[in-house]
Each structure stands twice: as C-alpha cells, then as structure tokens.
Design an enzyme around this catalytic site. Sequence first.
Site, PDB file in Angstrom:
ATOM      1  CE  LYS A   1      14.759-125.697   3.473  1.00 20.96           C
ATOM      2  NZ  LYS A   1      14.046-125.651   2.168  1.00 20.96           N
TER       3      LYS A   1
ATOM      4  CB  SER B   1      15.927-128.309  -0.122  1.00 20.61           C
ATOM      5  OG  SER B   1      15.083-127.191   0.041  1.00 20.61           O
TER       6      SER B   1
ATOM      7  CB  SER C   1      12.219-127.086  -1.328  1.00 27.38           C
ATOM      8  OG  SER C   1      13.362-127.452  -2.042  1.00 27.38           O
TER       9      SER C   1
HETATM   10  N1  GLN Z   1      14.809-129.508  -5.994  1.00 28.91           N
HETATM   11  C1  GLN Z   1      14.818-128.197  -6.559  1.00 28.91           C
HETATM   12  C2  GLN Z   1      16.239-127.721  -6.674  1.00 28.91           C
HETATM   13  O1  GLN Z   1      17.081-128.501  -6.436  1.00 28.91           O
HETATM   14  C3  GLN Z   1      13.988-127.274  -5.733  1.00 28.91           C
HETATM   15  C4  GLN Z   1      14.630-126.875  -4.487  1.00 28.91           C
HETATM   16  C5  GLN Z   1      13.833-125.905  -3.702  1.00 28.91           C
HETATM   17  O2  GLN Z   1      12.621-125.743  -3.916  1.00 28.91           O
HETATM   18  N2  GLN Z   1      14.504-125.211  -2.813  1.00 28.91           N
HETATM   19  O3  GLN Z   1      16.520-126.612  -6.994  1.00 28.91           O
END
Ligand code: GLN
Length: 475
Positions: free
Chosen positions: A64, A139, A163
């Site tokens: 990532k 994400s 995410s």
């Molecule tokens: N979708 C969640 C957010 O927008 C979690 C994102 C994540 O786990 N990095 O914060």
Amino acid sequence: MSLYQLTSHALLDLIKSRQVGARDAYIAVQERIKAVDPKVKAYVRMATVQPDFTGALPVPIAIKDNLCTKQEEITCSSRILKGFRSPYDAGVIERVKQSGGTILGIVNMDEFAFGSSCETSCYGPTFNPWNLQCVPGGSSGGSAASVAADEAMWALGSDTGGSIRQPAAFCGIVGLKPTYGRVSRYGLIAFASSLDQIGPLTKDVHDCALLMNIISGYDERDSTSVNEPVPDYTKALVNDVKGLRIGIPKEAFVDGLDPEVRKSVEDALELYKKLGATIKEVSLPHTPYAVATYYIVATAEASSNLARFDGVRFGARKQPTQVRKNALVDMYEETRSQGFGDEAKRRIMLGTYALSSGYYDAYYLRGQKVRTLIKNDLDEVFKDCDCVLTPTSPTVAFKVGEKVSDPLSMYLSDIYTIPANLAGIPAISIPCGFSKSGLPIGMQLMGKAFDEEMLLRVSYTYEQNTEWHLKKPNL
Ligand code: GLN
C-alpha cells in the site's frame, strides 16, 4: 491453473519441491499486471528495485502507498507527498524483505487512507475486478483489487476503521486487522495513531496466517508495539469449531443492511451450527454511536498527524504567484491548499474543530468516553463468546461515483468494522457469498485482543466447508 493464480502457500510448496522457480512466479505475476492492470488500475508504481530470489519465502507482494519502502516513492496517493522517498523501510517492509518477499510495486489507496472506495486518490480510482463499474472498497482498494485480480499473491494494507476488511469483502478475498500493537506501525504514514494497524490481504485464510507470521512481533521503534510472543499462526488452521461460542450482536441486523448480505451471513451461521458451534445472541448497546465516535477521534488525530505536511520537510512544495502575507506563510498555505484533496481538507477541518478550545470537552473528550463504553461492551461479550460474527459491510460494492458527493453515506459503510478499531481488537473478513449481480459478500469475525488464532481457526473451518474463496473474477 496459471502460476499467477496460485495462493502463496501453494506457490511455496511448488518452490520447495523445485517444480517452480521464484523468479518464474514473479515474472508470471508481472505479466498478469501488464495484461489486466490497464483495466483494474490497482498499481500506482512498479518497483524500481529488482528483487533477488534467494530468500525463504519469495512471494510476490503488493504494498500500500502508505508504507515507507526505501528506494521507492511513497505518497499516500496524495499530491502533497509527490516525490517523497523514505530514507528507511517500515518495520513490516523490513520483515517482508528479510523473509525473502519479492515486492512487485506500490498500490493505490484513498488519499491518506481517508475513504471507503479508493476514489479520493490523486491518481484516480481503482476498479473492482468483479465489476469494473464498481469500487473495490477502501482505503486499501489497490491492495484488495490486486490480490483479487491475481496481480499479486498477497498484499499489505492498513486499517483505521475498516480499510483492510471492507475492501477485502468487496473484492472477495481475506483481510485481517490484527490487534492494536501486534504489528509494528513504524514507517506507516500515520492517519489516526490510536486506531491504525497494518495487516494482510490474501487469497485464503492459510495465506493470511503465513503473512501474519512474517509481519507480527515487537518493534521498539513503535512505542505502542506490544512485547508478546508471536505464535505460529499456521498452527491455528484447524478445521473444527465444535463447542466454540459465536456471538451475534442483535444490533448488527438492522435497517440499511442489504437483504442479500443478511441472507449470506445467516447461511454462514447455519453452517457453523451444523459444524457444532453454539450461536449466542448478544448485545453491543453502544455500537449505534461507533461511527460518530470514530469520526471525532479519527479526524482529531488526523488533523494533528497531517500538520507535518507543510512543504518544508516532505514531498511537494508550492509557491504562490504573488505575496499575500509573508513568504513562509504563503508557501505553507499554497502547498497545503494545492496538495491536499477535498476529503483530506474536510477531515483536517473536522478534526481541528473537535480539538479546538471550547469544543474539546464537547467533542473529543466525549468521543473518548464513548470509545471506552464501546470497548466495555465488547469485553463483556467476550466473557462468554469466543468470537463475534457480523457482516463486514452493509452492502456489496457500490458504483464508482455513487457516493463521492455524499460523505455521510460513505462513512456509514464502516458501521460494522469501526468498533474493532475503537476497541483495539483483531477482526477478519472472509468471503461468504455473492449477490445476484455477481459481487462478493464478506462476513466479519471479531476476537479478543491477541487472539488472532481463534479468528483464523473459525474462518479456516468455514473456508474448508465452502467454496466462495475459490471463485475468480472474469477479467
Ligand atoms: N473508511 C474509513 C475512513 O474513511 C476507514 C478508513 C481506514 O480504515 N483507513 O476513515
């Protein structure tokens, strides 16, 4: 079956018995990337360093874009970090390299990991391999899509509120968020430091255990890393749930849950019963406040973590065309205005507000208190359950563009995943079905802190008795 379609454990068996060479496997996956990534767009950069193939576990891996990897540009998929090169490897990258892992490249993500769809990246969206009109989740959307499309044998992602698990569910693969402190966060570009955890995205549960063996363990460079012995996670791969107690929170089956997702999770429950597990209805009374709590705590920490990106130390610098205040302040403002995307700016504003004097008690402090209540609910449930089962996400993958202009509905897609981050406990998502439209459905198992083994055992048993994980998208 082609080489690139193999799971990591199958590949390692073939390498050990000298039927396949590590270099051949790596090249096969590179060819696969060339063939399908123009459609999927999982990768933002290919590795510039050719691996040597002499290590013990030479598995082609995708990384990532928020894990510092020496000699590669790492940008959190944000304009503000364009050109940034880390002088050191993240703790997990060191471990991957030491194990012989062969890095393929860097994969896409929502900017700074803010999002659930991989659409806020400065490189544009990644697409779901099962339906290219849909999002892969986020994400860690690039991590999930690359594994689902056989463009990597496995991948690393990070999970602050879902995410890893939500994109794993949307793409039909396995994703685990480990216990807070299990995996070193050293070299992970921070989003919300009290919630972030790095974890594996893999083709099956066996691979998940193997990658956990590689990345877990104490690291003195991360002050929240916990010095607990690391078990051999593959020992947890036992096809047996007899006598285990699986909790089902009644709050999980509420309005807004897609009937097809509900049906798949209910079918999974029936299967667990048949296999000898006991299903218990439990209650997590504070979970309705989890999303609100998360968006206070996570944005507060994010606004503080993102303060360091000012054009001085990292990445891109922008100068205004004319003097507005003074040269330094103008440069900060111009760099941050141009460097951050809309969602990042929204989070910085929300978080700064929640922390500002006069509002701190009403928002941040209160958020921290509710966080404790949510954790207490889970502690209570784990007194007489071995794990807790819920859907991973209330819906299957949605269409690209469908939720970009409605942040609240986007935030709600993490309703099931957020509690595990707030409580610091481990949680896994595994495939448990498909919608009529052909999109994967995932279910989530949460466990006690440092009991990843229980999650692996319960998921492995399900996987051994189903075939969802064997299905492949048509690309
Ligand atoms: N979708 C969640 C957010 O927008 C979690 C994102 C994540 O786990 N990095 O914060």
